[in-house]
Design a protein around this motif. Structure first.
Motif, PDB file in Angstrom:
ATOM      1  N   GLY A 148       0.791  -1.221   0.000  1.00  0.00           N
ATOM      2  CA  GLY A 148       0.000   0.000   0.000  1.00  0.00           C
ATOM      3  C   GLY A 148       0.826   1.276   0.000  1.00  0.00           C
ATOM      4  N   GLN A 149       2.118   1.181   0.318  1.00  0.00           N
ATOM      5  CA  GLN A 149       2.949   2.384   0.337  1.00  0.00           C
ATOM      6  C   GLN A 149       3.234   2.879  -1.083  1.00  0.00           C
ATOM      7  N   CYS A 150       3.361   4.191  -1.209  1.00  0.00           N
ATOM      8  CA  CYS A 150       3.646   4.791  -2.512  1.00  0.00           C
ATOM      9  C   CYS A 150       5.141   4.685  -2.824  1.00  0.00           C
ATOM     10  N   VAL A 151       5.423   4.628  -4.116  1.00  0.00           N
ATOM     11  CA  VAL A 151       6.798   4.589  -4.609  1.00  0.00           C
ATOM     12  C   VAL A 151       6.969   5.738  -5.592  1.00  0.00           C
ATOM     13  N   ILE A 152       8.035   6.525  -5.416  1.00  0.00           N
ATOM     14  CA  ILE A 152       8.279   7.684  -6.265  1.00  0.00           C
ATOM     15  C   ILE A 152       9.664   7.581  -6.897  1.00  0.00           C
ATOM     16  N   ASP A 153       9.903   8.428  -7.917  1.00  0.00           N
ATOM     17  CA  ASP A 153      11.237   8.491  -8.505  1.00  0.00           C
ATOM     18  C   ASP A 153      12.024   9.623  -7.850  1.00  0.00           C
ATOM     19  N   ALA A 154      13.237   9.897  -8.350  1.00  0.00           N
ATOM     20  CA  ALA A 154      14.104  10.894  -7.730  1.00  0.00           C
ATOM     21  C   ALA A 154      13.547  12.301  -7.834  1.00  0.00           C
ATOM     22  N   GLY A 155      12.644  12.535  -8.796  1.00  0.00           N
ATOM     23  CA  GLY A 155      12.028  13.848  -8.934  1.00  0.00           C
ATOM     24  C   GLY A 155      10.757  14.005  -8.133  1.00  0.00           C
ATOM     25  N   GLY A 156      10.361  12.978  -7.404  1.00  0.00           N
ATOM     26  CA  GLY A 156       9.149  13.026  -6.597  1.00  0.00           C
ATOM     27  C   GLY A 156       7.899  12.612  -7.333  1.00  0.00           C
ATOM     28  N   ALA A 157       8.028  12.154  -8.585  1.00  0.00           N
ATOM     29  CA  ALA A 157       6.861  11.715  -9.361  1.00  0.00           C
ATOM     30  C   ALA A 157       6.452  10.311  -8.945  1.00  0.00           C
ATOM     31  N   LEU A 158       5.148  10.091  -8.867  1.00  0.00           N
ATOM     32  CA  LEU A 158       4.628   8.793  -8.456  1.00  0.00           C
ATOM     33  C   LEU A 158       4.942   7.721  -9.492  1.00  0.00           C
ATOM     34  N   VAL A 159       5.454   6.603  -9.012  1.00  0.00           N
ATOM     35  CA  VAL A 159       5.751   5.449  -9.858  1.00  0.00           C
ATOM     36  C   VAL A 159       4.661   4.395  -9.725  1.00  0.00           C
ATOM     37  N   GLY A 160       4.200   4.166  -8.506  1.00  0.00           N
ATOM     38  CA  GLY A 160       3.168   3.161  -8.260  1.00  0.00           C
ATOM     39  C   GLY A 160       3.029   2.931  -6.768  1.00  0.00           C
ATOM     40  N   LEU A 267      13.093   2.769 -15.262  1.00  0.00           N
ATOM     41  CA  LEU A 267      13.222   2.934 -13.817  1.00  0.00           C
ATOM     42  C   LEU A 267      14.516   2.306 -13.316  1.00  0.00           C
ATOM     43  N   GLY A 268      15.226   3.043 -12.467  1.00  0.00           N
ATOM     44  CA  GLY A 268      16.428   2.530 -11.831  1.00  0.00           C
ATOM     45  C   GLY A 268      16.286   2.636 -10.331  1.00  0.00           C
ATOM     46  N   GLN A 269      16.728   3.742  -9.781  1.00  0.00           N
ATOM     47  CA  GLN A 269      16.562   3.968  -8.353  1.00  0.00           C
ATOM     48  C   GLN A 269      15.204   4.613  -8.087  1.00  0.00           C
ATOM     49  N   VAL A 270      14.518   4.096  -7.094  1.00  0.00           N
ATOM     50  CA  VAL A 270      13.217   4.633  -6.678  1.00  0.00           C
ATOM     51  C   VAL A 270      13.237   4.799  -5.158  1.00  0.00           C
ATOM     52  N   PHE A 271      12.142   5.386  -4.618  1.00  0.00           N
ATOM     53  CA  PHE A 271      12.069   5.656  -3.181  1.00  0.00           C
ATOM     54  C   PHE A 271      10.680   5.282  -2.667  1.00  0.00           C
ATOM     55  N   VAL A 272      10.649   4.460  -1.631  1.00  0.00           N
ATOM     56  CA  VAL A 272       9.391   4.045  -1.018  1.00  0.00           C
ATOM     57  C   VAL A 272       9.047   5.022   0.097  1.00  0.00           C
ATOM     58  N   VAL A 273       7.818   5.553   0.071  1.00  0.00           N
ATOM     59  CA  VAL A 273       7.357   6.458   1.119  1.00  0.00           C
ATOM     60  C   VAL A 273       6.875   5.592   2.290  1.00  0.00           C
ATOM     61  N   THR A 274       7.745   5.418   3.266  1.00  0.00           N
ATOM     62  CA  THR A 274       7.402   4.534   4.400  1.00  0.00           C
ATOM     63  C   THR A 274       6.639   5.259   5.503  1.00  0.00           C
ATOM     64  N   ALA A 275       6.669   6.598   5.507  1.00  0.00           N
ATOM     65  CA  ALA A 275       5.900   7.395   6.473  1.00  0.00           C
ATOM     66  C   ALA A 275       5.765   8.801   5.931  1.00  0.00           C
ATOM     67  N   PHE A 276       4.727   9.528   6.358  1.00  0.00           N
ATOM     68  CA  PHE A 276       4.524  10.904   5.918  1.00  0.00           C
ATOM     69  C   PHE A 276       3.709  11.659   6.955  1.00  0.00           C
ATOM     70  N   TRP A 277       3.853  12.973   6.917  1.00  0.00           N
ATOM     71  CA  TRP A 277       3.103  13.857   7.802  1.00  0.00           C
ATOM     72  C   TRP A 277       2.543  15.004   6.979  1.00  0.00           C
ATOM     73  N   GLU A 278       1.253  15.272   7.144  1.00  0.00           N
ATOM     74  CA  GLU A 278       0.625  16.363   6.400  1.00  0.00           C
ATOM     75  C   GLU A 278      -0.034  17.335   7.392  1.00  0.00           C
ATOM     76  N   ASP A 279      -0.020  18.612   6.973  1.00  0.00           N
ATOM     77  CA  ASP A 279      -0.684  19.631   7.792  1.00  0.00           C
ATOM     78  C   ASP A 279      -2.185  19.400   7.779  1.00  0.00           C
ATOM     79  N   GLN A 280      -2.782  19.487   8.950  1.00  0.00           N
ATOM     80  CA  GLN A 280      -4.243  19.272   9.051  1.00  0.00           C
ATOM     81  C   GLN A 280      -4.978  20.590   8.849  1.00  0.00           C
TER      82      GLN A 280
END
Length: 280
Positions: A148-160, A267-280
């Motif tokens: 369920g976690q999001c995966v992004i590329d180095a530019g912050g674009a969503l990969v899946g 796709l080569g290196q990607v980044f998994v968003v394992t946690a996030f915080w958003e302003d309420q």
């Protein structure tokens, strides 16, 4: 080609040595001879002495020539080794520059985005057929990766999104896969809608923002980002841009066709968003 050439000069050297011995013998004979016989012998030996002198000079030149060749070979070998080392250094420099650029892009992204905890990973495999849009990465539950976690590329674009994870690996469903679903928002118009992969668009690497009414002012060229309706993933991740609008079957709704911002084919290196915080 080089061996006959060397053999030629070996023959010359042998002949010169013979002449040298002959000259030495003549010198001994002349030393003990006086009068007309000596003069006669000197006259007879003079051509041999000149030939010996010329042969000696040629031997010296040939020796210098071969010594020069050996020096050139040593210099060429040293230059080749230095060139190989320079090529290795240049390749390492290019790899370091590429890595540096990826990290700079990621820093620029996180500086203007919400707080994200990212786990870097590398794509190690892709789906083997044209009916799936999935990749496998080299990080898993041991590094905090979960389904369920999001995966992004180095530019912050969503990969899946992560589909499933093992101890040191995870399967990622790409945006263009037919099973992909998230909520999205058009950035200019603020229109919300489901983001869905479509099997017919999979070969093109595209997806849809669906369930749009005819009154929704979504336009071609408009950007689309994620919208966290249930807060299970972060809002504001860049998805892509609208490239076309088409009527859905029945004519009651429309769909916006999106081209992802991430380069899903490379796709080569990607980044998994394992946690996030958003302003309420």
């Amino acid at each position: 080609m080089k061996q006959p050439f060397r053999h030629k000069w070996i023959v010359i050297a042998t002949a010169a040595l013979s002449l040298s011995l002959l000259a030495a013998a003549l010198a001994l004979v002349l030393k003990g001879t006086a009068g007309p016989p000596r003069s006669l012998l000197e006259t007879a030996s003079r051509p041999f002495l000149r030939l010996f002198s010329a042969a000696s000079e040629q031997i010296r030149q040939v020796s210098d020539y071969f010594q020069g060749i050996d020096r050139l070979r040593e210099e060429n070998a040293a230059l080749r080794q230095e060139l190989e080392e320079r090529e290795k250094e240049a390749q390492a420099g290019l790899l370091a520059a590429a890595e540096n650029q990826r990290l700079r892009s990621l820093l620029d992204f996180t500086a203007v985005s919400q707080d994200l905890t990212l786990e870097p990973a590398w794509v190690i495999a892709r789906s083997p057929d044209n009916w799936q849009g999935t990749v496998t990465i080299d990080k898993g539950t041991s590094q905090g990766v979960r389904a369920g976690q999001c995966v992004i590329d180095a530019g912050g674009a969503l990969v899946g999104r992560v589909k499933e994870a093992g101890g040191s690996w995870a399967a990622v469903t790409l945006l263009c896969d037919g099973s992909f679903q998230m909520a999205g928002m058009a950035t200019s118009s603020g229109v919300l809608g489901p983001l869905e992969g479509d099997l017919s668009l999979l070969p093109q690497g595209k997806l849809k923002l669906t369930c749009l009414t005819k009154e929704d002012p979504v336009r071609a060229g408009e950007g689309v980002v994620t919208f966290a309706a249930q807060e299970s993933y972060p809002s504001g991740l860049v998805v892509g841009r609208v490239t076309a609008l088409e009527e859905d079957p029945g004519g009651l709704t429309r769909s916006a066709i999106l081209t992802p911002a991430a380069d899903l084919d490379n796709l080569g290196q990607v980044f998994v968003v394992t946690a996030f915080w958003e302003d309420q």
